[in-house]
Motif scaffolding. Sequence first.
Motif, PDB file in Angstrom:
ATOM      1  N   GLU A  40       4.186  -9.321  41.573  1.00 24.78           N
ATOM      2  CA  GLU A  40       3.469  -9.304  42.978  1.00 24.78           C
ATOM      3  C   GLU A  40       2.095  -8.225  43.069  1.00 24.78           C
ATOM      4  O   GLU A  40       2.115  -7.197  42.374  1.00 24.78           O
ATOM      5  N   VAL A  41       1.475  -8.571  43.575  1.00 25.60           N
ATOM      6  CA  VAL A  41      -0.034  -7.815  43.653  1.00 25.60           C
ATOM      7  C   VAL A  41       0.213  -6.442  44.114  1.00 25.60           C
ATOM      8  O   VAL A  41      -0.183  -5.265  43.613  1.00 25.60           O
ATOM      9  N   PHE A  42       0.749  -6.313  45.379  1.00 29.50           N
ATOM     10  CA  PHE A  42       1.304  -4.963  45.893  1.00 29.50           C
ATOM     11  C   PHE A  42       2.637  -4.664  45.757  1.00 29.50           C
ATOM     12  O   PHE A  42       3.574  -5.634  45.994  1.00 29.50           O
ATOM     13  N   GLN A  43       3.022  -3.614  45.150  1.00 27.57           N
ATOM     14  CA  GLN A  43       4.395  -3.188  45.185  1.00 27.57           C
ATOM     15  C   GLN A  43       4.919  -2.164  46.235  1.00 27.57           C
ATOM     16  O   GLN A  43       4.119  -1.426  46.730  1.00 27.57           O
ATOM     17  N   GLU A  44       6.086  -2.221  46.740  1.00 25.72           N
ATOM     18  CA  GLU A  44       6.749  -1.427  47.936  1.00 25.72           C
ATOM     19  C   GLU A  44       6.462  -0.070  47.240  1.00 25.72           C
ATOM     20  O   GLU A  44       7.068   0.153  46.098  1.00 25.72           O
ATOM     21  N   THR A  45       6.178   0.981  47.976  1.00 21.70           N
ATOM     22  CA  THR A  45       6.062   2.182  47.488  1.00 21.70           C
ATOM     23  C   THR A  45       6.195   3.224  48.841  1.00 21.70           C
ATOM     24  O   THR A  45       5.940   2.838  49.802  1.00 21.70           O
ATOM     25  N   THR A  46       6.540   4.215  48.447  1.00 20.16           N
ATOM     26  CA  THR A  46       6.678   5.361  49.572  1.00 20.16           C
ATOM     27  C   THR A  46       5.487   6.479  49.298  1.00 20.16           C
ATOM     28  O   THR A  46       5.240   7.367  50.085  1.00 20.16           O
ATOM     29  N   GLU A  47       4.582   6.204  48.386  1.00 21.08           N
ATOM     30  CA  GLU A  47       3.400   7.108  48.189  1.00 21.08           C
ATOM     31  C   GLU A  47       2.094   6.143  48.513  1.00 21.08           C
ATOM     32  O   GLU A  47       2.117   5.179  48.030  1.00 21.08           O
ATOM     33  N   GLY A  48       1.167   6.842  48.920  1.00 21.59           N
ATOM     34  CA  GLY A  48      -0.089   5.994  49.204  1.00 21.59           C
ATOM     35  C   GLY A  48       0.181   5.009  50.177  1.00 21.59           C
ATOM     36  O   GLY A  48       0.866   5.123  51.293  1.00 21.59           O
ATOM     37  N   VAL A  49      -0.498   3.935  50.139  1.00 31.11           N
ATOM     38  CA  VAL A  49      -0.352   2.678  51.170  1.00 31.11           C
ATOM     39  C   VAL A  49       0.508   1.693  50.683  1.00 31.11           C
ATOM     40  O   VAL A  49       0.431   1.105  49.805  1.00 31.11           O
ATOM     41  N   ASN A  50       1.593   1.633  51.646  1.00 25.89           N
ATOM     42  CA  ASN A  50       2.391   0.392  51.624  1.00 25.89           C
ATOM     43  C   ASN A  50       1.929  -0.756  52.350  1.00 25.89           C
ATOM     44  O   ASN A  50       2.259  -0.973  53.472  1.00 25.89           O
ATOM     45  N   PHE A  51       1.563  -1.850  51.490  1.00 26.42           N
ATOM     46  CA  PHE A  51       1.090  -2.967  51.877  1.00 26.42           C
ATOM     47  C   PHE A  51       2.144  -3.958  52.454  1.00 26.42           C
ATOM     48  O   PHE A  51       2.062  -4.826  53.434  1.00 26.42           O
ATOM     49  N   ARG A  52       3.370  -3.936  51.947  1.00 33.10           N
ATOM     50  CA  ARG A  52       4.405  -4.936  51.871  1.00 33.10           C
ATOM     51  C   ARG A  52       5.002  -4.378  53.122  1.00 33.10           C
ATOM     52  O   ARG A  52       6.241  -3.904  53.034  1.00 33.10           O
ATOM     53  N   VAL A 343      -9.468  -5.939  46.423  1.00 35.68           N
ATOM     54  CA  VAL A 343      -8.408  -6.332  45.317  1.00 35.68           C
ATOM     55  C   VAL A 343      -9.145  -6.426  44.056  1.00 35.68           C
ATOM     56  O   VAL A 343      -8.778  -5.870  42.880  1.00 35.68           O
ATOM     57  N   ARG A 344      -9.975  -7.436  43.865  1.00 39.52           N
ATOM     58  CA  ARG A 344     -10.676  -7.672  42.750  1.00 39.52           C
ATOM     59  C   ARG A 344     -11.588  -6.597  42.110  1.00 39.52           C
ATOM     60  O   ARG A 344     -11.416  -6.300  40.904  1.00 39.52           O
ATOM     61  N   ILE A 345     -12.111  -5.745  42.925  1.00 45.07           N
ATOM     62  CA  ILE A 345     -12.699  -4.385  42.403  1.00 45.07           C
ATOM     63  C   ILE A 345     -11.432  -3.425  41.842  1.00 45.07           C
ATOM     64  O   ILE A 345     -11.671  -3.092  40.440  1.00 45.07           O
ATOM     65  N   LEU A 346     -10.631  -3.433  42.772  1.00 44.00           N
ATOM     66  CA  LEU A 346      -9.583  -1.974  42.209  1.00 44.00           C
ATOM     67  C   LEU A 346      -8.362  -2.510  41.622  1.00 44.00           C
ATOM     68  O   LEU A 346      -7.531  -1.608  41.348  1.00 44.00           O
ATOM     69  N   ARG A 347      -8.040  -4.017  41.550  1.00 46.35           N
ATOM     70  CA  ARG A 347      -6.859  -4.075  40.964  1.00 46.35           C
ATOM     71  C   ARG A 347      -6.748  -3.664  39.549  1.00 46.35           C
ATOM     72  O   ARG A 347      -7.538  -3.586  38.864  1.00 46.35           O
ATOM     73  N   GLY A 348      -5.390  -3.123  39.551  1.00 43.01           N
ATOM     74  CA  GLY A 348      -5.103  -2.567  38.020  1.00 43.01           C
ATOM     75  C   GLY A 348      -5.523  -0.991  38.145  1.00 43.01           C
ATOM     76  O   GLY A 348      -5.048  -0.442  36.946  1.00 43.01           O
ATOM     77  N   THR A 349      -5.832  -0.505  38.930  1.00 41.20           N
ATOM     78  CA  THR A 349      -6.103   0.942  38.913  1.00 41.20           C
ATOM     79  C   THR A 349      -5.295   1.692  40.019  1.00 41.20           C
ATOM     80  O   THR A 349      -4.873   1.057  41.027  1.00 41.20           O
ATOM     81  N   LYS A 350      -5.451   2.893  39.924  1.00 41.93           N
ATOM     82  CA  LYS A 350      -4.689   3.817  40.767  1.00 41.93           C
ATOM     83  C   LYS A 350      -5.082   3.746  42.340  1.00 41.93           C
ATOM     84  O   LYS A 350      -4.337   3.942  43.357  1.00 41.93           O
ATOM     85  N   HIS A 351      -6.227   3.367  42.460  1.00 43.76           N
ATOM     86  CA  HIS A 351      -7.148   3.444  43.575  1.00 43.76           C
ATOM     87  C   HIS A 351      -6.666   2.329  44.462  1.00 43.76           C
ATOM     88  O   HIS A 351      -6.812   2.427  45.903  1.00 43.76           O
ATOM     89  N   LEU A 352      -5.877   1.267  44.145  1.00 44.81           N
ATOM     90  CA  LEU A 352      -5.896   0.453  44.842  1.00 44.81           C
ATOM     91  C   LEU A 352      -4.954   0.541  46.060  1.00 44.81           C
ATOM     92  O   LEU A 352      -5.054   0.040  47.214  1.00 44.81           O
ATOM     93  N   GLN A 353      -3.742   1.318  45.873  1.00 49.39           N
ATOM     94  CA  GLN A 353      -2.804   1.778  47.049  1.00 49.39           C
ATOM     95  C   GLN A 353      -3.068   3.416  47.095  1.00 49.39           C
ATOM     96  O   GLN A 353      -2.060   3.942  47.873  1.00 49.39           O
TER      97      GLN A 353
END
Length: 474
Positions: A40-52, A343-353
């Motif tokens: 999945e593009v976005f992972q569930e997370t408790t840190e940063g932004v949780n998009f899911r 997403v295209r610019i920041l995908r795969g970097t820590k800055h995405l979320q």
Amino acid sequence: MAASPPEKSPTGHDESMINPVVTAPSDTSSHKGDPLEAQEVFQETTEGVNFRTVSWQRAAIIFLKIQFAMSILSVPAALGTLGAVGGSLSVVGWGLLNTYTAVILGDFRNRHPECHTLADMCGFLWGRIGKELVTIQILIAQVLITAAGIVSCSTAFNALSNHGACTVVFSFVSAALITALSMVRTFSRLGWLTWFGFTTFFVAVFIFVVAVTQQDRPAAAPPTGDFDLGWTPIAYPTFVAGMLASANIFLYASGSAMYLPVISEMRHPRNYRKAALVTGFLVCAIYLSFSLVVYRWCGQWLATPVFGSAGPLFKKISYGVALPGLIIGVGIYSHVAAKLLFVRILRGTKHLQANTAVHWSTWLGVNLLLGVLSFIVAEAVPILNYLLGLAGTLCFAPFSLIFPAMLWMYDYKDYRSGSLRNRLVYGLHILIVLVGLFMVVGGTYGVAVSIKDAYATGMISKVFNCADNSGSVS
């Protein structure tokens, strides 16, 4: 038209893991044990932004607002071109076909969850070059739709103020409001705004529809004496007029490519099909009923946007109630385009979320860029049905017809040499591609000729025009 999937999907996955009809989990179930979750593009997370965080019910409301928007302001006039029977068949036919292709897109995305947009999915068909070209096409479509929204909002401001300022000023204010709304980072946070936007827009359209049924004659008809309503069950338009009308009707249910970024933010993406089917049924019912009533009572005396057909008072009331819904609806389209670039610019970097300076500057920057481009286009082609028609034929016909059918054929290529039933189903998807190609070529030609004629006749006199676009002042 849809075929039952085989026991094993063409991608080799166990169908029980990916078919939303078979194993759509409840919103309280866990993702653990799902081998596709890691893709999945976005992972569930408790840190940063949780998009899911989006449920399927909220996704349905977002989809409904994507579809129930500016097209309702142009579809009644399209029925006037095609006639009641031809227009109704067009509304139902395009609605069913677009709902089916929406299901195709969602199913393909859930078999390939690394896909965030239609461009990612088309990378399976044509590689990196195809992916980049479709990305550009998506951005063009979003700019055209946002530009159409700016035109609609500026028309509303003109109607409410009796052309109290230069239309360019109202367009700039509209662009600023739409861009500000699109900057909300997640679809979940847009959720309550979407509810509000859909409700206000629906109420505004309902008020308008009731208003036109209570008038002795349409507002645009001659004020005294006999007149020809111009209602007809079957019309015989020219090719150019017919294609422009068909393109405007087609567009009303063709926004399924805009659903895809929402799926990546759903808690359970496999529940997508529920949301898509509910949306398809409701949107078709709303457009068909409202458009037929308006056409029955206004006939040929229809304005575009259609609220102008209700007379000065109800035009103001309708626009006043609808304005928040217009801004929110167009803001969602702009948000989808901005999210694609983000997403295209920041995908795969820590800055995405992560809430970093890079994260915020990228997000705000892409929103501002798209807002400026949309404003410029809105001032260059300031007529709603032309912008919608151009977007429908040039962009959304491939998005909603050609590409989904080709993606289905990519995953089910073994149907070409299967049973007779499978070969027939495969052939039907080829037919969808051919219908899409006809819409692209014929529709774009029809819209282009209409725009050319509008400049030649003075309907569009100049770019960045201050003139009233609501018919409030003569």
